[in-house]
Design a protein around this motif. Structure first.
Motif, mmCIF file in Angstrom:
data_model
loop_
_atom_site.group_PDB
_atom_site.id
_atom_site.type_symbol
_atom_site.label_atom_id
_atom_site.label_comp_id
_atom_site.label_asym_id
_atom_site.label_seq_id
_atom_site.Cartn_x
_atom_site.Cartn_y
_atom_site.Cartn_z
ATOM 1 N N LEU A 11 40.742 66.481 -62.191
ATOM 2 C CA LEU A 11 41.354 65.834 -63.353
ATOM 3 C C LEU A 11 40.450 64.734 -63.894
ATOM 4 C CD1 LEU A 11 45.115 65.384 -62.312
ATOM 5 C CD2 LEU A 11 44.239 66.835 -64.146
ATOM 6 N N PHE A 12 39.685 64.106 -62.989
ATOM 7 C CA PHE A 12 38.830 62.987 -63.387
ATOM 8 C C PHE A 12 37.449 63.446 -63.872
ATOM 9 C CE2 PHE A 12 41.735 61.438 -60.048
ATOM 10 C CZ PHE A 12 42.440 60.514 -60.798
ATOM 11 N N ASN A 13 37.148 64.714 -63.712
ATOM 12 C CA ASN A 13 35.862 65.244 -64.169
ATOM 13 C C ASN A 13 35.957 65.942 -65.523
ATOM 14 O OD1 ASN A 13 34.630 64.477 -61.700
ATOM 15 N ND2 ASN A 13 35.376 66.342 -60.725
ATOM 16 N N LEU A 14 37.143 66.380 -65.859
ATOM 17 C CA LEU A 14 37.332 67.142 -67.088
ATOM 18 C C LEU A 14 37.351 66.233 -68.309
ATOM 19 C CD1 LEU A 14 40.073 69.498 -65.677
ATOM 20 C CD2 LEU A 14 37.875 70.275 -66.595
ATOM 21 N N GLN A 15 36.806 66.740 -69.408
ATOM 22 C CA GLN A 15 36.762 66.011 -70.681
ATOM 23 C C GLN A 15 37.638 66.744 -71.697
ATOM 24 O OE1 GLN A 15 34.483 63.185 -70.807
ATOM 25 N NE2 GLN A 15 34.353 63.645 -68.617
ATOM 26 N N SER A 16 38.421 65.993 -72.428
ATOM 27 C CA SER A 16 39.310 66.568 -73.438
ATOM 28 C C SER A 16 38.749 66.280 -74.832
ATOM 29 C CB SER A 16 40.709 65.975 -73.291
ATOM 30 O OG SER A 16 41.536 66.342 -74.374
ATOM 31 N N SER A 54 22.940 69.296 -88.305
ATOM 32 C CA SER A 54 22.011 69.202 -87.169
ATOM 33 C C SER A 54 22.690 69.384 -85.817
ATOM 34 C CB SER A 54 21.306 67.845 -87.195
ATOM 35 O OG SER A 54 22.229 66.798 -86.902
ATOM 36 N N ASN A 55 24.021 69.337 -85.793
ATOM 37 C CA ASN A 55 24.807 69.415 -84.546
ATOM 38 C C ASN A 55 24.622 68.182 -83.659
ATOM 39 O OD1 ASN A 55 25.458 71.893 -85.519
ATOM 40 N ND2 ASN A 55 24.551 73.082 -83.851
ATOM 41 N N GLU A 56 24.046 67.129 -84.177
ATOM 42 C CA GLU A 56 23.847 65.928 -83.374
ATOM 43 C C GLU A 56 25.172 65.202 -83.183
ATOM 44 O OE1 GLU A 56 21.316 61.716 -83.376
ATOM 45 O OE2 GLU A 56 21.075 63.164 -85.015
ATOM 46 N N VAL A 57 25.486 64.915 -81.925
ATOM 47 C CA VAL A 57 26.741 64.242 -81.580
ATOM 48 C C VAL A 57 26.437 62.812 -81.131
ATOM 49 C CG1 VAL A 57 28.714 64.218 -80.010
ATOM 50 C CG2 VAL A 57 27.892 66.392 -80.952
ATOM 51 N N GLY A 372 37.917 73.455 -73.196
ATOM 52 C CA GLY A 372 37.984 73.161 -74.618
ATOM 53 C C GLY A 372 36.775 72.403 -75.121
ATOM 54 N N GLU A 373 36.212 72.874 -76.229
ATOM 55 C CA GLU A 373 35.093 72.219 -76.902
ATOM 56 C C GLU A 373 35.282 72.356 -78.406
ATOM 57 O OE1 GLU A 373 32.955 70.450 -75.345
ATOM 58 O OE2 GLU A 373 32.851 71.228 -73.291
ATOM 59 N N LEU A 374 34.359 71.742 -79.150
ATOM 60 C CA LEU A 374 34.384 71.781 -80.609
ATOM 61 C C LEU A 374 33.380 72.810 -81.113
ATOM 62 C CD1 LEU A 374 35.392 70.489 -83.309
ATOM 63 C CD2 LEU A 374 33.467 68.893 -83.100
ATOM 64 N N THR A 386 28.470 76.361 -81.219
ATOM 65 C CA THR A 386 28.996 75.334 -80.324
ATOM 66 C C THR A 386 28.479 73.963 -80.735
ATOM 67 O OG1 THR A 386 29.044 76.910 -78.497
ATOM 68 C CG2 THR A 386 29.151 74.581 -77.927
ATOM 69 N N LEU A 387 29.383 73.020 -80.946
ATOM 70 C CA LEU A 387 29.000 71.672 -81.351
ATOM 71 C C LEU A 387 29.052 70.668 -80.201
ATOM 72 C CD1 LEU A 387 30.757 71.417 -84.841
ATOM 73 C CD2 LEU A 387 28.411 72.070 -84.329
ATOM 74 N N THR A 388 29.914 70.895 -79.224
ATOM 75 C CA THR A 388 29.972 70.000 -78.057
ATOM 76 C C THR A 388 29.922 70.821 -76.771
ATOM 77 O OG1 THR A 388 32.399 69.980 -77.856
ATOM 78 C CG2 THR A 388 31.392 68.352 -79.335
ATOM 79 N N SER A 389 29.447 70.187 -75.715
ATOM 80 C CA SER A 389 29.359 70.844 -74.395
ATOM 81 C C SER A 389 29.698 69.842 -73.291
ATOM 82 C CB SER A 389 27.945 71.415 -74.186
ATOM 83 O OG SER A 389 27.610 72.342 -75.186
ATOM 84 N N PHE A 390 30.743 69.092 -73.502
ATOM 85 C CA PHE A 390 31.091 68.038 -72.544
ATOM 86 C C PHE A 390 31.479 68.595 -71.172
ATOM 87 C CE2 PHE A 390 31.958 65.849 -76.625
ATOM 88 C CZ PHE A 390 31.102 64.768 -76.459
#
Length: 658
Positions: A11-16, A54-57, A372-374, A386-390
């Motif tokens: 739960l503490f490793n996952l990103q929402s 550019s997909n820069e986050v 889940g990602e953006l 794919t825009l995010t890869s958290f």
């Protein structure tokens, strides 16, 4: 690299990743990323920016609180958002070119929602005001304030997640001048107002308000179009039901909104309506679609996931979510009533934004193996970028189990849809225990989405079966309505028939080691099952209903929900008792763990207390775990350490008995 098994602490490793918001020119966007800080035992949500070309986050805020509801100004030069960095949610404004966020509001009870004025110089706010007070009145603070009696004169006096409702406060609408911070109150009276939309010319609002004095049996909030200058109101809709999410078309001629009537009470499918301001006509655009609009998924990972009810493009096309067959898909509609899915199946689109020209969408998407990602989704071709890869590193390190979709014949020979997960590390020829998970609602649905709890059970060596029995959303109107008045009937049969179906097809299931668990309605059904079957060797009931008679008077929704769902009130206690699992307590032979939050106002803890004492007095194998300072949503949004403790209790009980 060999992957490790998923753990409770993940739960503490996952990103929402939630709430994408496109700039007006479609060239950039912001979104919210949430994680859980284990040391601080809290959720932290910050605003991130993405350059669509550019997909820069880039991370834009770095606070230790929670950011939500980000919105671009009409000229794309500023972003406003809510933040609880000073306890109550207040509006902050940030330049799109960078710099520090400026705090705009200082309401004592915070701001519940806001919308930009198209001029960019003002922001409309929805906030609480005390009776006979205004936004600008300052309250006197009394540090020595004593406890006072709470006089109850209404039936709607408590709410899960809130507790006892303030009796002298009302939600009002006002407008804040950004340059000066001055607030002008727009609405008044002792009524609860909701801010829905601002027209693109800034001359009209859509607000919701019910001005009936007695609200006990009022399950409606009429929507009005209000002239900003004269305050003259025009009725948008004034009918029994639940309507909201209004949006003006770019030319301000049409207003789209979503809602459902009360023909089937809270089981009625929601639809998309269009109001033509030129001739005051209204049409139901999705009348032919036998599935509900919106996101009806139950899961436990995404935090603060919200999506627009509907989005217009400049050429008057519309986009919205539909819950269908275990998916939440983005749909496209024309004003002529054409409907098409705009995203594929087998996934959960839990957030979206549409470019004004309708060329592409930004979507936040999850499936069973992806938290889940953006993504950037091209509407015409379906291509995705794919825009995010958290969560990329997490997925590379942790073994997840891919559920197998199943369909079988339930009660009345109706098709019932569900999923079966094999245990992580499954080996052919071995026997494994199986746990049946039952969702709440009952008008909700399991879906093709990431579910930490399901993956945890699989990681600990259990097969997992989860199905959408009658009463679940995402299927036909007849299907979702079929549970009402029949709790413990066809729904029970659907679940047990599903168990029989997977046992017949999967010889790895050890029929001597079956478990069952569920929360809310799923807790009711767990209680019902162990009172009507001895097939399960262990059960865990969570935030459950055990006695419909007492539920009627203690739940925040009991006095009407009982009638809506069971078809009885206190004039027919025999029927309420007939559907109460407590009546069948003497039949229970399954070891039952009872989990319940002490501040649950939806299914109050007395439901668990009755069940526990009754079973214990009969010498049954049972234990009762109470979670302090937690409400009905413990498993999804509860304090992190209590969420961990809950999962430990569930897995510990099944380890002991299975």
């Amino acid at each position: 690299m060999e992957k490790r098994k998923l753990a409770v602490g993940d739960l503490f490793n996952l990103q929402s990743v939630t709430d994408p918001q496109l700039s007006p020119d479609g060239k950039e966007a912001v979104f919210v990323k949430t994680h859980i800080d284990e040391e601080e035992n809290k959720y932290i949500a910050n605003l991130f920016h993405v350059d669509v070309a550019s997909n820069e986050v880039t991370q834009w805020t770095h606070g230790e609180g929670r950011v939500s509801s980000a919105k671009w100004s009409a000229d794309g030069k500023q972003i406003a958002f809510l933040s609880n960095r000073e306890e109550a949610n207040q509006v902050f404004i940030l330049s799109a070119r960078g710099g520090e966020a400026k705090k705009l509001t200082s309401f004592e009870k915070g701001v519940s929602s806001f919308l930009w004025s198209p001029c960019g110089n003002e922001i409309w706010v929805n906030a609480v005001v005390k009776e006979s007070k205004t936004f600008t009145d300052k309250e006197e603070k009394d540090d020595k304030k004593k406890s006072e009696p709470y006089r109850v004169t209404k039936m709607k006096y408590q709410l899960d997640g809130v507790g006892l409702l303030p009796q002298d406060t009302f939600r009002q609408i006002g407008v804040v001048d950004i340059a000066t911070g001055d607030v002008t109150q727009f609405t008044g009276g002792n009524h609860q107002h909701t801010l829905h939309a601002v027209s693109h010319d800034g001359k009209k609002l859509v607000i919701g308000v019910n001005r009936e004095e007695n609200q006990d049996y009022e399950f409606r909030q009429p929507l009005y179009i209000v002239d900003v200058e004269t305050k003259v109101e025009t009725v948008l809709i004034d009918e029994d039901g639940y309507y909201g999410g209004a949006k003006f078309s770019f030319d301000d001629r049409f207003i789209a909104f979503v809602g459902s009537d009360r023909k089937l009470q809270n089981a009625t499918h929601s639809d998309l309506y269009i109001f033509d301001t030129e001739d005051s006509t209204r049409m139901n655009l999705t009348e032919s679609l036998d599935a509900p609009l919106g996101d009806n998924v139950v899961a436990d990972h995404q935090q603060g996931a919200g999506a627009p009810s509907v989005v217009w493009t400049r050429d008057n096309y519309l986009y919205f979510q539909v819950s269908t067959m275990g998916d939440v898909r983005l749909y496209f509609a024309t004003l002529e009533g054409e409907l098409y899915p705009a995203t594929p199946d087998n996934e959960h689109v839990y957030g979206y934004a549409i470019s004004a020209d309708g060329e592409f969408a930004l979507v936040t998407v999850s499936d069973a193996g992806n938290p889940g990602e953006l993504y950037k989704h091209v509407i015409a071709t379906g291509e995705r970028e794919t825009l995010t890869s958290f969560n990329k590193t997490y997925l590379e390190e942790v073994e997840l189990v891919e559920p197998e979709a199943i369909v079988y014949k339930g009660a009345k020979e109706w098709d019932v849809h569900g999923w079966l997960m094999k245990p992580a590390g499954y080996e052919e020829g071995q026997k494994y225990p199986l746990i049946v998970e039952i969702h709440g609602g009952p008008h909700a649905m399991f879906a093709n989405t990431f579910f930490h709890e399901m993956q945890l059970l699989a990681a600990q060596g259990y097969g997992v079966l989860y199905v959408n029995p009658r009463g679940s959303h995402g299927y036909s109107q007849e299907f979702v309505d079929a549970v009402r008045g029949d709790y413990g009937g066809g729904d029970y049969e659907d679940i047990m028939t599903g168990l029989d179906a997977v046992i017949a097809e999967n010889d790895w299931i050890d029929t001597g080691r079956l478990g069952v668990t569920g929360g809310s309605y799923g807790g009711f059904m767990t209680n019902w099952i162990v009172g009507h079957s001895n097939r399960f060797k262990a059960a865990v009931t969570q935030r459950s209903i055990s006695n419909w008679i007492s539920f009627f008077g203690v739940s925040d929704i009991g006095y009407y929900f009982s009638d809506w769902q069971i078809g009885a009130d206190m004039t027919d206690v025999d029927k309420l008792w007939e559907h109460s699992p407590l009546k069948y307590a003497k039949n229970v032979e399954t070891p039952l763990l009872i989990l319940h939050s002490e501040k649950d106002f939806r299914c109050p803890i007395e439901q668990a207390e009755q069940l526990y004492i009754t079973l214990k007095s009969m010498g049954k194998e049972t234990e009762f775990v109470r979670f302090p300072d937690a409400d009905h949503n413990l498993s999804r949004t509860g304090t992190p350490n209590l969420r961990v403790a809950r999962l430990d209790e569930i897995t510990g009980w099944f380890a002991k008995y299975l």
